[in-house]
Each structure stands twice: as C-alpha cells, then as structure tokens.
Design an enzyme around this catalytic site. Structure first.
Site, short mmCIF file in Angstrom:
data_model
loop_
_atom_site.label_atom_id
_atom_site.label_comp_id
_atom_site.label_asym_id
_atom_site.label_seq_id
_atom_site.Cartn_x
_atom_site.Cartn_y
_atom_site.Cartn_z
N LYS A 163 50.29 2.05 16.99
CA LYS A 163 48.88 1.82 16.74
C LYS A 163 48.48 2.55 15.45
CE LYS A 163 47.48 -0.54 20.42
NZ LYS A 163 46.80 -1.85 20.34
N GLU A 218 50.37 -6.78 13.43
CA GLU A 218 49.37 -7.44 14.26
C GLU A 218 47.96 -7.11 13.78
OE1 GLU A 218 47.98 -7.30 18.96
OE2 GLU A 218 49.97 -6.59 18.37
N ASP A 243 45.78 -11.51 16.88
CA ASP A 243 45.35 -11.08 18.20
C ASP A 243 43.91 -11.53 18.40
OD1 ASP A 243 45.12 -9.89 20.64
OD2 ASP A 243 44.91 -7.87 19.89
N LYS A 266 46.10 -12.61 25.33
CA LYS A 266 45.71 -11.64 26.34
C LYS A 266 44.85 -12.33 27.39
CE LYS A 266 46.05 -7.68 23.28
NZ LYS A 266 45.33 -6.56 22.60
#
Length: 367
Positions: A163, A218, A243, A266
C-alpha cells in the site's frame, strides 16, 4: 423457500494492528452482518463493509438502508430469484452496493444450504483448484515495510502487495526498500488507492518505478479518470489495474478505451456475487484478467469472494486476507499461507460463531 425474517448486526471487527492506506487509517473495520432466515428455518449470512471514499456509504447509513429500505423490500422473496432480487433492490434505492452485497451473499448462502452445495457449484463449479493470496502491507516507513515484507516471505507468502499513495518520493523509497530486501524474484504488486491523484503525478511515479519489476500497479490516479488511466497505460511498461469497476458502465468505458490490463472486482463495490460474475464475464470477452479484491471483510465476505474467484477462468488472483488481520473473527474460513481452503460444506462453507457475533455487535435490529 422464502425470506421470512432478517437480522442486522452492526459490528466492529478488531484489527491486530492499524490498517493504513492512502486516505484512511483503520483501527477496526466497520462491518454490517445480515442474517436472512427462511420460512424453512435455514439461515443465510451476508456482510457489508462500506467505505465513504469509494462506495459512498457510511457504516451507519448502510445499517439504516438495510433496515428501512432493502430488507423490507426482499422479504417474502425466493432467494433463488437473484435477477429479481437485484432488480427489486435497484428499484428501491440507487447505489449502496455494499448493502446490496450483504443481501446477495446471504441469498447465495441460503441457496447453497437448501441444495446442500457449496456456492462455487452454484456458479459453475471450480475452475481453479485453489488460488493464493498476497501479503498486504500497510503504508509505513521504508525500512519497516522492508522488514515486514521479509517476514512475510519467510512465513511462506508467494507474493506481496504494498500500500502506497502518500507522496511519490517516499512511496518510491518504500517500494525500493522492499525490492532490495526480498530480492528480484518475489512478485510485488503496488496499490496507490488513488493517492497520486492526477495523471501527471502518476506518470512521474511510474517512470521511477519501472526498474523494480512490479507485477502490476493498482489505481494510481483518482477513481473515475479512465482517460488518465488510458494515457498512463501508453506511457509505462508496468501493467495497470483498475479498482473502479463498480458496474458494467464503468467496465464498458475501460474496455472501450483500453485503459488497463487488469480489473479488481470487489463484491462490496459492485453489489455482490451475482454482479461480480457479470463483470468477470464481460471482462473475459474483452481479454482482461480479473482479481477478486478485499475491503477487509470477515470470513463471511471473504468466503463469498473466494467462491466467486475459484469458479471463473479469468479471475486469476485474490487478496481476501481480512480474517488474517483480525484479532477476533466471526467465522472460520480456513487459511494456510499462501492459500485458503474452501470445503464441500453447503453455502459459504463456514461456521459462524454466534457468541462472537453478539460480542462484536454494537447495534442490532430485527426486520
């Protein structure tokens, strides 16, 4: 079989340590658990993990929308009628994808328990025998991320997800430190969570990151800037992942503009298993591979994601590691680094600890 009664549990899932991404630091994960009780006594479990920055839902708004709008709308419906149930939910209120995902997942759990089949069999059976998951590292100082990355490799993880997304210079230092620590062969994927903002900033970042042999990058820029992603894709050799494929309209634009190499689906963002399968099929026609990603769900949402992923040929990676981050979970999804094991048990295939669910519940309603 008809949906007769519903329970909603607003819970705080306790994290072992804070989860830090570009726009938020979580000390616990807010999760809304839904129980659908059918007229034959079967119980289906679902989960909503909302995110104000992404799904446009808050923890409390999700609870209230489920209580006052969505659950009353689907009572007395047959959980097998998924097209109808999604139409009912979409007609009742727009948006609110994680709230809808909770109902969707609970319906699939009911279907599996009624037919005595695992959910992946309802989706076409297993295509993949198993899928591995990456070790996800929160934003930290470069040296600390490097140490945690090496610990993960030593534990048996076969890939890492870093991250980033605070500032480009320190983010490059983080990635460089991890790559130097773990060597050239360990696959590393990077997620900026929109943190670099604009195309111009992201271009500066990707140029600096090209020597580090990243598996993919991403969401380097703001959600919705598909033109920026497409332009960035032309300027870098690093594969890009979007995403932001919340719905078919977004995905159609991504495909039309050839904006990315991969998409991260997701369940909380698209509205559940049923919608995720539609997105995956659309991406497959366009030759785009997919991942089932995580909003840091409990064993309920994570199991739903794994059932979805294992049933589709073009879903080639997962990141559903929420249960490993919690000091206490409400289910027993079976993790063995770097794999998760789905059983042949019906529905989600997990056992819910009702005592723990009650312990973590801060608000509860019957509908």
């Amino acid at each position: 079989m008809l949906i007769e009664r519903c329970e909603i549990h607003a819970t705080h899932l306790p994290l072992k340590e804070p989860f830090v991404i570009s726009y938020e630091t979580y000390k616990h994960m807010p999760s809304v658990i839904v129980k659908l009780i059918a007229d034959n006594g079967l119980v289906g479990y679902g989960e909503a993990v909302p995110d104000e920055h992404v799904t446009g839902e808050s923890f409390y708004s999700t609870f209230e929308v489920l209580k006052h709008v969505l659950l009353p709308a689907v009572k007395q419906e047959n959980p097998f009628n998924m097209e109808m149930i999604h139409d009912i939910m979409n007609s009742a209120i727009s948006g609110n994808p994680s709230a809808k995902a909770a109902i969707d997942i609970a319906c699939y759990d009911l279907m599996g328990k009624y037919t005595k089949l695992p959910i992946y069999d309802l989706l076409g059976g297993k295509f993949h025998e198993s899928l591995s998951f990456a070790k996800v590292l929160s934003i930290d100082e470069p040296g600390m991320m490097a140490e945690k990355a090496q610990e993960a490799v030593d534990q048996g993880y076969s890939s890492l997800k870093l991250k980033v997304g605070w500032d480009i210079e320190s983010d490059v230092d983080r990635i460089a430190a991890v790559r130097q620590k773990v060597g050239k062969k360990v696959p590393i994927r990077v997620d900026a969570n929109q943190g670099w903002g604009t195309y111009a900033n992201a271009l500066q970042a990707v140029k600096a990151l090209e020597p580090f042999n990243l598996s993919w990058l991403e969401q380097p820029i703001r959600m919705g800037d598909i033109d920026g992603l497409a332009e960035l894709k032309e300027k870098t050799t690093i594969p890009l992942m979007a995403d932001e494929s919340h719905n078919g309209t977004h995905l159609q634009e991504i495909i039309k503009k050839k904006a990315v190499d991969k998409i991260n689906i997701k369940l909380m963002k698209c509205g559940g298993i049923y919608q995720a399968i539609q997105l995956a099929k659309t991406a497959e026609v366009a030759g785009i591979s997919c991942q089932i990603g995580s909003m840091v769900e409990s064993s309920i949402g994570s199991a739903a994601g794994y059932h979805t992923a294992i049933s589709r040929k073009n879903i080639t990676s997962t990141e559903l590691t929420g249960p490993l981050l919690f000091s206490l979970d409400i289910g027993n999804l079976d993790y063995e680094i770097p794999y998760v094991h789905l059983t042949r048990e019906p529905g989600l295939g997990i056992v819910i600890n009702e005592e723990v669910l009650e312990q973590l519940t801060i608000k509860k309603e019957l509908v």
